[in-house]
Design an enzyme around this catalytic site. Structure first.
Site, short mmCIF file in Angstrom:
data_model
loop_
_atom_site.label_atom_id
_atom_site.label_comp_id
_atom_site.label_asym_id
_atom_site.label_seq_id
_atom_site.Cartn_x
_atom_site.Cartn_y
_atom_site.Cartn_z
CE LYS A 52 -3.77 -2.54 2.03
NZ LYS A 52 -4.46 -3.03 3.22
CD GLN A 96 -3.44 -4.67 6.33
OE1 GLN A 96 -3.36 -3.68 5.60
NE2 GLN A 96 -3.98 -5.80 5.92
CG ASP A 119 -9.84 -0.78 4.22
OD1 ASP A 119 -9.47 -1.03 3.05
OD2 ASP A 119 -9.20 -1.13 5.24
#
Ligand code: NAD
Length: 280
Positions: A52, A96, A119
């Site tokens: 990322k 995460q 997300d």
């Protein structure tokens, strides 16, 4: 021979488009910044976080990395999320997953400002998707829609079967296909006669998390097969939920693993960050 859907090429195309948008935003005085929080040092998570960061650098997005120790408390993590919610220059916040067992993932997701929920996991984002309102969409299913569209594959009116009903892949995938006017069936671990159900599909999306489970008996001749799964074998080779060699000769189009869905997830994360910055 089936069309091999090249997720690597399509994701690069998307990232190049985003690069231009980031430059245009910069010219207007708007910078794009993503905060990535990792708790603990799970090796797979470290690889994802590294990828990322690399994608951010490619597109021109500033990334802030928070690498917290495994023993971080839920309160400490929530305090960091709240701090980032309040920081104007931060457009996107990504925590995460998975988090260590002593932290309630849902509580952390709910703490993220929906305007920074790149997300697409916050209940507000999921609710917006459900009723067709604008909001961030989970990156993997959003990437699959881009793969289909950019490969010239028609969704409207076609039989779409999604195997898997997780909150991050299966369910949002089904909603997006429905939004594109597909006729959608969601199959899961309790589905009876799974092979027959899967064989109805013109577009079969597989997200079961079981290496090479889907063989040719699950696939109608001429179907488009999208493989979300990603597994590493004992010999360190990657494979998906679909038995590629068995299924590919039967399909009109198929995604490989690696190089299919995987790169699209990160490209769509970058897209959501740019959208977040542009919306502000
Ligand atoms: P999950 O474990 O949360 O969900 C799996 C789903 O499959 C469940 O809904 C379950 O009902 C269904 N299922 C399990 N066994 C089944 C069976 N025998 N028959 C029918 N249905 C069955 O997994 P997930 O998070 O949705 O991920 C699925 C796969 O996709 C995993 O391999 C994961 O690593 C991969 N993944 C890849 C990306 C990417 O960027 N490429 C992103 C997310 C997940």
């Amino acid at each position: 021979m089936p069309q091999i859907i090249d997720g690597k090429a399509i994701s690069t195309q998307i990232k190049d488009e985003l690069k231009s948008r980031v430059e245009a935003l910069k010219a207007q005085g708007v910078s794009v910044c993503l905060a990535v929080i990792q708790v603990g040092s799970d090796p797979a998570s470290s690889v994802y976080v590294g990828n990322k960061k690399k994608a951010c650098a490619y597109v021109g997005i500033k990334s802030l990395a928070y690498e917290l120790p495994e023993e971080t408390t839920q309160e400490e993590l929530l305090a960091l999320v709240r701090e980032l919610n309040g920081r104007k220059e931060v457009n996107g916040i990504l925590v995460q997953l998975p988090l260590p067992a002593h932290i309630d993932e849902d509580a952390v997701i709910r703490a993220i400002d929906p305007a920074k929920d790149v997300d697409g996991f916050h209940p507000q984002s999921v609710g917006a998707l459900c009723i067709g309102q604008p909001g961030f969409v989970s990156c993997t299913p959003a990437g699959i829609i881009q793969l289909l569209k950019r490969s010239g594959i028609e969704i409207a009116g076609r039989e779409c079967v999604v195997i898997g009903r997780s909150n991050i892949v299966g369910k949002p995938m089904a909603l997006l296909l429905l939004q594109e006017n597909g006729t959608v069936t969601v199959a899961h671990s309790k589905t009876r006669h799974l092979k027959e159900v899967a064989r109805r599909a013109d577009i079969l999306v597989v997200a079961v998390g079981k290496p090479k489970m889907i063989t040719r008996e699950y696939v109608k001749e001429g179907a488009v097969v999208i493989d979300v799964g990603i597994h590493r074998s004992a010999e360190n080779k990657l494979c998906g939920d679909v038995d590629y060699d068995d299924v590919a000769p039967l399909c009109s189009a198929i995604t490989p693993v690696p190089g299919g869905v995987g790169p699209m997830t990160i490209a769509m994360l970058m897209n959501n960050c740019v959208e977040a910055a542009a919306a502000r």
